[in-house]
Enzyme design. Structure first.
Site, PDB file in Angstrom:
ATOM      1  N   LYS A 193       0.845  -1.201   0.000  1.00  0.00           N
ATOM      2  CA  LYS A 193       0.000   0.000   0.000  1.00  0.00           C
ATOM      3  C   LYS A 193       0.877   1.246   0.000  1.00  0.00           C
ATOM      4  O   LYS A 193       0.728   2.145  -0.804  1.00  0.00           O
ATOM      5  CB  LYS A 193      -0.932  -0.013   1.209  1.00  0.00           C
ATOM      6  CG  LYS A 193      -1.801   1.227   1.324  1.00  0.00           C
ATOM      7  CD  LYS A 193      -2.737   1.186   2.515  1.00  0.00           C
ATOM      8  CE  LYS A 193      -3.502   2.508   2.609  1.00  0.00           C
ATOM      9  NZ  LYS A 193      -4.415   2.578   3.778  1.00  0.00           N
ATOM     10  N   GLU A 214      10.756  -4.630   3.883  1.00  0.00           N
ATOM     11  CA  GLU A 214      10.843  -6.035   3.475  1.00  0.00           C
ATOM     12  C   GLU A 214      10.502  -6.216   1.993  1.00  0.00           C
ATOM     13  O   GLU A 214      11.244  -6.856   1.250  1.00  0.00           O
ATOM     14  CB  GLU A 214       9.878  -6.890   4.317  1.00  0.00           C
ATOM     15  CG  GLU A 214      10.217  -7.001   5.785  1.00  0.00           C
ATOM     16  CD  GLU A 214       9.538  -5.961   6.650  1.00  0.00           C
ATOM     17  OE1 GLU A 214       9.319  -6.235   7.827  1.00  0.00           O
ATOM     18  OE2 GLU A 214       9.240  -4.852   6.124  1.00  0.00           O
ATOM     19  N   GLY A 263      -4.807  -1.551   4.949  1.00  0.00           N
ATOM     20  CA  GLY A 263      -3.967  -2.646   4.456  1.00  0.00           C
ATOM     21  C   GLY A 263      -4.569  -4.006   4.755  1.00  0.00           C
ATOM     22  O   GLY A 263      -4.711  -4.862   3.877  1.00  0.00           O
ATOM     23  N   ARG A 264      -4.991  -4.212   5.985  1.00  0.00           N
ATOM     24  CA  ARG A 264      -5.496  -5.525   6.364  1.00  0.00           C
ATOM     25  C   ARG A 264      -6.921  -5.765   5.865  1.00  0.00           C
ATOM     26  O   ARG A 264      -7.503  -6.820   6.109  1.00  0.00           O
ATOM     27  CB  ARG A 264      -5.396  -5.719   7.879  1.00  0.00           C
ATOM     28  CG  ARG A 264      -5.995  -4.598   8.685  1.00  0.00           C
ATOM     29  CD  ARG A 264      -5.602  -4.688  10.156  1.00  0.00           C
ATOM     30  NE  ARG A 264      -6.133  -3.552  10.878  1.00  0.00           N
ATOM     31  CZ  ARG A 264      -5.516  -2.378  10.971  1.00  0.00           C
ATOM     32  NH1 ARG A 264      -4.336  -2.191  10.396  1.00  0.00           N
ATOM     33  NH2 ARG A 264      -6.081  -1.365  11.645  1.00  0.00           N
ATOM     34  N   GLU A 319      -4.065  -6.002  15.046  1.00  0.00           N
ATOM     35  CA  GLU A 319      -3.634  -4.702  14.526  1.00  0.00           C
ATOM     36  C   GLU A 319      -4.803  -3.713  14.570  1.00  0.00           C
ATOM     37  O   GLU A 319      -4.602  -2.509  14.705  1.00  0.00           O
ATOM     38  CB  GLU A 319      -3.098  -4.830  13.090  1.00  0.00           C
ATOM     39  CG  GLU A 319      -2.118  -3.727  12.718  1.00  0.00           C
ATOM     40  CD  GLU A 319      -1.455  -3.977  11.371  1.00  0.00           C
ATOM     41  OE1 GLU A 319      -0.320  -4.493  11.358  1.00  0.00           O
ATOM     42  OE2 GLU A 319      -2.088  -3.682  10.337  1.00  0.00           O
ATOM     43  N   HIS A 375      -3.551 -32.017  19.333  1.00  0.00           N
ATOM     44  CA  HIS A 375      -2.349 -32.693  19.827  1.00  0.00           C
ATOM     45  C   HIS A 375      -1.249 -31.684  20.122  1.00  0.00           C
ATOM     46  O   HIS A 375      -0.080 -32.042  20.215  1.00  0.00           O
ATOM     47  CB  HIS A 375      -1.891 -33.730  18.797  1.00  0.00           C
ATOM     48  CG  HIS A 375      -3.003 -34.634  18.377  1.00  0.00           C
ATOM     49  ND1 HIS A 375      -3.332 -35.785  19.054  1.00  0.00           N
ATOM     50  CD2 HIS A 375      -3.935 -34.508  17.396  1.00  0.00           C
ATOM     51  CE1 HIS A 375      -4.392 -36.339  18.487  1.00  0.00           C
ATOM     52  NE2 HIS A 375      -4.779 -35.585  17.476  1.00  0.00           N
ATOM     53  N   LYS A 404       9.748   0.159  13.563  1.00  0.00           N
ATOM     54  CA  LYS A 404      10.323   0.275  12.208  1.00  0.00           C
ATOM     55  C   LYS A 404      11.414   1.357  12.196  1.00  0.00           C
ATOM     56  O   LYS A 404      12.482   1.176  11.608  1.00  0.00           O
ATOM     57  CB  LYS A 404       9.226   0.655  11.210  1.00  0.00           C
ATOM     58  CG  LYS A 404       8.229  -0.438  10.896  1.00  0.00           C
ATOM     59  CD  LYS A 404       7.211   0.065   9.855  1.00  0.00           C
ATOM     60  CE  LYS A 404       6.068  -0.902   9.647  1.00  0.00           C
ATOM     61  NZ  LYS A 404       5.047  -0.382   8.711  1.00  0.00           N
TER      62      LYS A 404
HETATM   63  O1  F6P Z   1       3.590  -2.686   9.759  1.00  0.00           O
HETATM   64  C1  F6P Z   1       2.281  -2.963   9.632  1.00  0.00           C
HETATM   65  C2  F6P Z   1       1.767  -2.633   8.256  1.00  0.00           C
HETATM   66  O2  F6P Z   1       1.767  -1.283   8.037  1.00  0.00           O
HETATM   67  C3  F6P Z   1       0.407  -3.229   8.039  1.00  0.00           C
HETATM   68  O3  F6P Z   1      -0.623  -2.431   8.503  1.00  0.00           O
HETATM   69  C4  F6P Z   1       0.406  -3.429   6.562  1.00  0.00           C
HETATM   70  O4  F6P Z   1      -0.564  -4.323   6.173  1.00  0.00           O
HETATM   71  C5  F6P Z   1       1.816  -3.931   6.328  1.00  0.00           C
HETATM   72  O5  F6P Z   1       2.610  -3.228   7.270  1.00  0.00           O
HETATM   73  C6  F6P Z   1       2.354  -3.758   4.957  1.00  0.00           C
HETATM   74  O6  F6P Z   1       2.316  -2.420   4.566  1.00  0.00           O
HETATM   75  P1  F6P Z   1       2.362  -2.030   3.007  1.00  0.00           P
HETATM   76  O7  F6P Z   1       1.215  -2.659   2.328  1.00  0.00           O
HETATM   77  O8  F6P Z   1       2.325  -0.539   3.009  1.00  0.00           O
HETATM   78  O9  F6P Z   1       3.657  -2.548   2.463  1.00  0.00           O
END
Ligand code: F6P
Length: 544
Positions: free
Chosen positions: A181, A187, A240-241, A326, A357, A485
């Site tokens: 987003k 990452e 995002g979620r 979140e 289990h 972060k």
């Molecule tokens: O760090 C959490 C977050 O901001 C989430 O809310 C989001 O889904 C995820 O990182 C990834 O963010 P992006 O879609 O901006 O890469």
């Protein structure tokens, strides 16, 4: 809205919870689209129903629900709407309809094009959190229904993830999707850079021709080098979620077909209708939220377990963990005051029967235990009837055992069958007592296909939204993720051996110690020793 716990509606709700039996003598199964939500093993009574209505009213539920669907800026700390429902509506609201339809069409045309040209047998999806769990869950859960391509997911910055995702693939036949987003997530961008290196190392002269981006920040994707016709947008008014319904669903369309993505949207849209229109007492997301608030804030359960009795729903657990934790992992109310009731249970879990289990011992005999959400599909997508019968039997049995429990007398009667010494029998029987009275919800899907999965996810989205309203917190922001972060960016810089000692010593002693110990740079693995000598040379103790 200062003190929820002292508010009249809360006091009434709290006492109604304490006086409501766990199992009413009648079934409480709420149909929600094609799903059935069985709340018979949650506390309930006429007093509970009445107090719940008053609490919903006090907390402004009706207006909040209306605001959600109308695109009001209910995400007040970011001054944005949370309009994921518009993305799956057959008739999106006027203000956003054309933009949504235009982007859905662009995505469909792209999928049709690569299908028609038989391009890309492999897709590598780079995204994390909300840009990963939704598509990963859908592609894994529905893989048995139809799959056109290999879809691999890499989210973690640990290089094993991207290396594993690229391993053995033919670069000429591989498409990489960068889903982010913000298009600033470390990452996803680090993994994208690694993928570019991989293409280049394998002789691909224009690696970026193998990339598409899905983002609410098209300018950053363009700056990264992605072609405009390969950037699929969504908007900042989509959390995002909650973004699976947007272009973030691209891997679903490429892997399972456009129909799968559209069917998921349709199943979710029908759940939106249920949430909007079902009377409160029969409204499944609302009733699930009320039970969750009762269990956590009144009865003191600090967590709940999600146990989908379907191996295909393995990723439902992390998907729900992000959605719930979140969205609800906060204690600040609309007016900035601190919420004074326990809120936001930790979510954990595992598919059944593996979970039996692994941690059901704890669920059955821990002093407190935790409520459980069971998810079950009535019909499997295979012919192994006995396996499915066993799955159903175990799911229902665990739920019944958690509710019924086993008394000392029952345990003693069982033990005494073999242990004739009454004193020993009594001691042994104590170890076999199950407190029982453990709340649970059972969600039954007729079968697992794209539409039913869409309905299930929307059910949970609306449950979480309603919990946010009941606790007076904003379920759509996530300020808490930023601090870590930022520190990570500082520490990464300090891990680079070139950085000055003062930057390192700005951290707490333990963090500073490990930065020194673990500092590596591309070409200087002896950074730790070199720094140690520098300190000695400066007359400082060798170790910080
Ligand atoms: O760090 C959490 C977050 O901001 C989430 O809310 C989001 O889904 C995820 O990182 C990834 O963010 P992006 O879609 O901006 O890469």
């Amino acid at each position: 809205m200062s003190s929820l716990s002292k508010s009249p509606a809360w006091l009434a709700f709290s006492s109604a919870v304490h006086t409501s039996p766990l199992t009413a003598d009648s079934l409480r199964i709420l149909p929600a689209v094609d799903l059935e939500v069985d709340l018979s093993t949650q506390r309930y009574s006429a007093a509970f129903e009445q107090a719940s209505a008053a609490l919903l009213n006090q907390q402004g539920f009706e207006a909040a629900r209306k605001g959600l669907f109308a695109g009001e800026a209910i995400n007040w700390t970011e001054k944005r709407a949370a309009w994921h429902t518009a993305l799956r509506s057959e008739h999106p609201p006027a203000g956003v309809a054309s933009a949504i339809k235009a982007e859905q069409e662009r995505l469909a045309n792209f999928v049709d094009l690569v299908n028609a040209q038989n391009l890309y047998r492999n897709v590598v999806h780079l995204g994390i959190g909300g840009s990963d769990w939704g598509p990963r869950l859908a592609v894994e859960a529905l893989a048995g229904v139809s799959s056109r391509r290999t879809i691999r997911f890499a989210s973690n910055v640990d290089a094993h993830a991207i290396t594993g995702a690229l391993d053995g693939l033919d670069p000429l036949d591989t498409l990489v999707i960068i889903s982010s987003k913000s298009f600033t997530t470390t990452e996803s961008l680090a993994n994208a850079a690694r993928a570019i290196e991989w293409f280049t190392a394998n002789g691909v002269s224009e690696p970026l021709e193998h990339f598409v981006a899905v983002t609410a920040n098209p300018a950053a994707a363009r700056a990264f080098g992605i072609r405009d016709d390969r950037i699929f947008k969504f908007w900042d008014w989509v959390g995002g979620r909650y973004s699976l319904w947007s272009s973030i669903g691209l891997p679903i369309a490429l892997g399972l077909g456009l129909n799968a993505l559209n069917d998921m949207r349709r199943g979710a849209a029908e759940m939106d209708e249920h949430f909007l229109n079902a009377p409160i007492a029969r409204n499944a997301p609302v009733q699930m939220a009320l039970s969750a608030v009762a269990n956590c804030s009144v009865l003191g359960y600090a967590s709940f377990a999600l146990c989908p009795y379907d191996a295909r729903l393995r990723q439902l657990v992390p998907w729900l963990q992000q959605l719930e934790m979140e969205s609800l992992g906060k204690a600040t109310q609309i007016d900035g005051s601190t919420l004074d009731v326990p809120s936001s249970p930790a979510v954990w879990g595992m598919p059944g029967t593996d979970s039996q289990h692994t941690f059901f011992q704890w669920l059955h005999q821990d002093g407190k235990g935790a409520p459980v959400d069971f998810v079950l599909c009535a019909k499997p997508d295979h012919q192994h009837t006995r396996h499915h019968r066993l799955l159903i039997a175990n799911c229902l049995a665990q739920r019944a055992a958690l509710r019924e429990g086993k008394s000392f007398e029952q345990a003693l009667a069982a033990v005494s069958q073999t242990e004739k010494d009454p004193v020993l029998a009594a001691q042994l029987a104590q170890h076999r007592v199950h407190p029982g009275g453990r709340p649970s919800t059972l969600i039954v899907l007729p079968l697992l296909d794209a539409k039913q999965l869409g309905s299930l996810l929307a059910l949970y989205e609306h449950k979480v939204f309603t919990e946010g309203v009941l606790w007076g917190i904003n379920p759509f922001d996530q300020w808490g993720v930023e601090f870590g972060k930022r520190l990570a960016a500082d520490i990464e810089k300090s891990l680079d051996a070139e950085d000055s000692e003062s930057a390192v010593s700005a951290f707490d002693p333990s963090t500073a110690h490990w930065i020194r110990r673990l500092a590596t740079s591309a070409d200087d693995s002896h950074a730790y020793e070199r720094r140690r000598e520098e300190r000695i040379a400066r007359g400082q103790p060798p170790e910080a």
